[in-house]
Design a protein around this motif. Sequence first.
Motif, PDB file in Angstrom:
ATOM      1  N   ARG A  60       0.798  -1.221   0.000  1.00  0.00           N
ATOM      2  CA  ARG A  60       0.000   0.000   0.000  1.00  0.00           C
ATOM      3  C   ARG A  60       0.832   1.273   0.000  1.00  0.00           C
ATOM      4  O   ARG A  60       0.348   2.320  -0.420  1.00  0.00           O
ATOM      5  CB  ARG A  60      -0.966  -0.013   1.183  1.00  0.00           C
ATOM      6  CG  ARG A  60      -2.013  -1.116   0.996  1.00  0.00           C
ATOM      7  CD  ARG A  60      -2.951  -1.286   2.132  1.00  0.00           C
ATOM      8  NE  ARG A  60      -3.765  -0.111   2.411  1.00  0.00           N
ATOM      9  CZ  ARG A  60      -4.565  -0.015   3.470  1.00  0.00           C
ATOM     10  NH1 ARG A  60      -4.662  -1.011   4.324  1.00  0.00           N
ATOM     11  NH2 ARG A  60      -5.260   1.075   3.673  1.00  0.00           N
ATOM     12  N   LEU A  61       2.068   1.194   0.469  1.00  0.00           N
ATOM     13  CA  LEU A  61       2.925   2.380   0.474  1.00  0.00           C
ATOM     14  C   LEU A  61       4.107   2.250  -0.483  1.00  0.00           C
ATOM     15  O   LEU A  61       4.922   3.162  -0.595  1.00  0.00           O
ATOM     16  CB  LEU A  61       3.427   2.670   1.898  1.00  0.00           C
ATOM     17  CG  LEU A  61       2.339   3.098   2.881  1.00  0.00           C
ATOM     18  CD1 LEU A  61       2.923   3.250   4.285  1.00  0.00           C
ATOM     19  CD2 LEU A  61       1.671   4.385   2.437  1.00  0.00           C
ATOM     20  N   LEU A 121       7.010  10.846  11.466  1.00  0.00           N
ATOM     21  CA  LEU A 121       5.889  10.918  10.529  1.00  0.00           C
ATOM     22  C   LEU A 121       4.586  10.490  11.172  1.00  0.00           C
ATOM     23  O   LEU A 121       3.518  10.952  10.796  1.00  0.00           O
ATOM     24  CB  LEU A 121       6.157  10.040   9.304  1.00  0.00           C
ATOM     25  CG  LEU A 121       7.390  10.366   8.488  1.00  0.00           C
ATOM     26  CD1 LEU A 121       7.477   9.441   7.295  1.00  0.00           C
ATOM     27  CD2 LEU A 121       7.369  11.814   8.041  1.00  0.00           C
ATOM     28  N   LEU A 122       4.691   9.572  12.119  1.00  0.00           N
ATOM     29  CA  LEU A 122       3.498   9.084  12.792  1.00  0.00           C
ATOM     30  C   LEU A 122       3.884   8.635  14.186  1.00  0.00           C
ATOM     31  O   LEU A 122       4.866   7.912  14.356  1.00  0.00           O
ATOM     32  CB  LEU A 122       2.892   7.901  12.019  1.00  0.00           C
ATOM     33  CG  LEU A 122       1.657   7.263  12.638  1.00  0.00           C
ATOM     34  CD1 LEU A 122       0.459   8.196  12.534  1.00  0.00           C
ATOM     35  CD2 LEU A 122       1.343   5.947  11.956  1.00  0.00           C
ATOM     36  N   THR A 123       3.138   9.077  15.151  1.00  0.00           N
ATOM     37  CA  THR A 123       3.286   8.572  16.503  1.00  0.00           C
ATOM     38  C   THR A 123       1.896   8.466  17.099  1.00  0.00           C
ATOM     39  O   THR A 123       1.126   9.415  17.086  1.00  0.00           O
ATOM     40  CB  THR A 123       4.220   9.459  17.369  1.00  0.00           C
ATOM     41  OG1 THR A 123       4.385   8.830  18.638  1.00  0.00           O
ATOM     42  CG2 THR A 123       3.699  10.854  17.556  1.00  0.00           C
ATOM     43  N   LYS A 124       1.575   7.266  17.535  1.00  0.00           N
ATOM     44  CA  LYS A 124       0.267   7.000  18.131  1.00  0.00           C
ATOM     45  C   LYS A 124       0.486   6.154  19.375  1.00  0.00           C
ATOM     46  O   LYS A 124       1.116   5.106  19.316  1.00  0.00           O
ATOM     47  CB  LYS A 124      -0.639   6.227  17.172  1.00  0.00           C
ATOM     48  CG  LYS A 124      -0.983   6.957  15.902  1.00  0.00           C
ATOM     49  CD  LYS A 124      -2.234   7.762  16.076  1.00  0.00           C
ATOM     50  CE  LYS A 124      -2.613   8.371  14.738  1.00  0.00           C
ATOM     51  NZ  LYS A 124      -3.843   9.073  14.756  1.00  0.00           N
ATOM     52  N   GLU A 147      -6.141  -5.645  10.482  1.00  0.00           N
ATOM     53  CA  GLU A 147      -6.404  -4.948   9.217  1.00  0.00           C
ATOM     54  C   GLU A 147      -6.870  -3.519   9.464  1.00  0.00           C
ATOM     55  O   GLU A 147      -6.463  -2.593   8.756  1.00  0.00           O
ATOM     56  CB  GLU A 147      -7.430  -5.718   8.386  1.00  0.00           C
ATOM     57  CG  GLU A 147      -6.865  -6.986   7.789  1.00  0.00           C
ATOM     58  CD  GLU A 147      -7.917  -7.868   7.126  1.00  0.00           C
ATOM     59  OE1 GLU A 147      -9.126  -7.537   7.176  1.00  0.00           O
ATOM     60  OE2 GLU A 147      -7.521  -8.893   6.553  1.00  0.00           O
ATOM     61  N   SER A 148      -7.695  -3.333  10.461  1.00  0.00           N
ATOM     62  CA  SER A 148      -8.159  -1.989  10.805  1.00  0.00           C
ATOM     63  C   SER A 148      -7.000  -1.114  11.289  1.00  0.00           C
ATOM     64  O   SER A 148      -6.898   0.060  10.919  1.00  0.00           O
ATOM     65  CB  SER A 148      -9.250  -2.086  11.873  1.00  0.00           C
ATOM     66  OG  SER A 148      -9.754  -0.820  12.182  1.00  0.00           O
ATOM     67  N   LEU A 149      -6.106  -1.689  12.081  1.00  0.00           N
ATOM     68  CA  LEU A 149      -4.917  -0.955  12.518  1.00  0.00           C
ATOM     69  C   LEU A 149      -4.050  -0.548  11.322  1.00  0.00           C
ATOM     70  O   LEU A 149      -3.547   0.575  11.266  1.00  0.00           O
ATOM     71  CB  LEU A 149      -4.085  -1.800  13.482  1.00  0.00           C
ATOM     72  CG  LEU A 149      -4.552  -1.892  14.923  1.00  0.00           C
ATOM     73  CD1 LEU A 149      -3.716  -2.912  15.675  1.00  0.00           C
ATOM     74  CD2 LEU A 149      -4.505  -0.549  15.611  1.00  0.00           C
ATOM     75  N   GLU A 155      -3.146   5.589   6.536  1.00  0.00           N
ATOM     76  CA  GLU A 155      -3.763   6.908   6.452  1.00  0.00           C
ATOM     77  C   GLU A 155      -2.973   7.933   7.259  1.00  0.00           C
ATOM     78  O   GLU A 155      -2.813   9.080   6.825  1.00  0.00           O
ATOM     79  CB  GLU A 155      -5.213   6.849   6.918  1.00  0.00           C
ATOM     80  CG  GLU A 155      -6.104   6.114   5.950  1.00  0.00           C
ATOM     81  CD  GLU A 155      -7.516   5.887   6.462  1.00  0.00           C
ATOM     82  OE1 GLU A 155      -7.822   6.255   7.628  1.00  0.00           O
ATOM     83  OE2 GLU A 155      -8.332   5.329   5.706  1.00  0.00           O
ATOM     84  N   GLY A 156      -2.458   7.537   8.409  1.00  0.00           N
ATOM     85  CA  GLY A 156      -1.662   8.455   9.225  1.00  0.00           C
ATOM     86  C   GLY A 156      -0.375   8.883   8.546  1.00  0.00           C
ATOM     87  O   GLY A 156       0.006  10.055   8.573  1.00  0.00           O
ATOM     88  N   VAL A 157       0.301   7.936   7.899  1.00  0.00           N
ATOM     89  CA  VAL A 157       1.554   8.263   7.194  1.00  0.00           C
ATOM     90  C   VAL A 157       1.253   9.125   5.978  1.00  0.00           C
ATOM     91  O   VAL A 157       1.918  10.134   5.736  1.00  0.00           O
ATOM     92  CB  VAL A 157       2.308   6.974   6.797  1.00  0.00           C
ATOM     93  CG1 VAL A 157       3.475   7.289   5.871  1.00  0.00           C
ATOM     94  CG2 VAL A 157       2.785   6.234   8.031  1.00  0.00           C
TER      95      VAL A 157
END
Length: 161
Positions: A60-61, A121-124, A147-149, A155-157
Amino acid sequence: MFAVGGLAMCAVTGCYGFSGGGGLPRTLKTVAIQPFDNQTAAPELQRELFEQLRNVMRDRLNLREAPEARADLVVRGTIVTYDVDLPLGASADGRNTASNRRRLQLAIDIEIVESATSRVLLTKKGLAREGQYAEGGEASGRKNALESLMTDIVEGVQSQW
């Protein structure tokens, strides 16, 4: 008139293109995924999460795997919660059979860092998702939660650009 027709013809014939990277800058081509620390009692979860991350980063990326020393991005994190067999409900049909639905909750902390700049770029923290499953089908619920994660991570990246 010709310019509009030419533009339309170009779009129809596929003259346009997408640069690789799933919406990421062209400079980001590789990723290193560190195995997540697992603070749960489910040892298989670490491997399943790692495999899902590998697939999503590649498919996907459009990122290739690389050793951390040469990677453009580094992914690291912790599996913080994995609660299973949470009741969801029961149903019965006219034949006097009952089926129980269950749910599980999975939560992770994740950080994705651009190596060259150390830009996060992403921190959760505590990114949590649930999965539902029929009694005895925990693996399918876990797959749904993972899959949801993965969708949230992608989307976050991508939202950074």
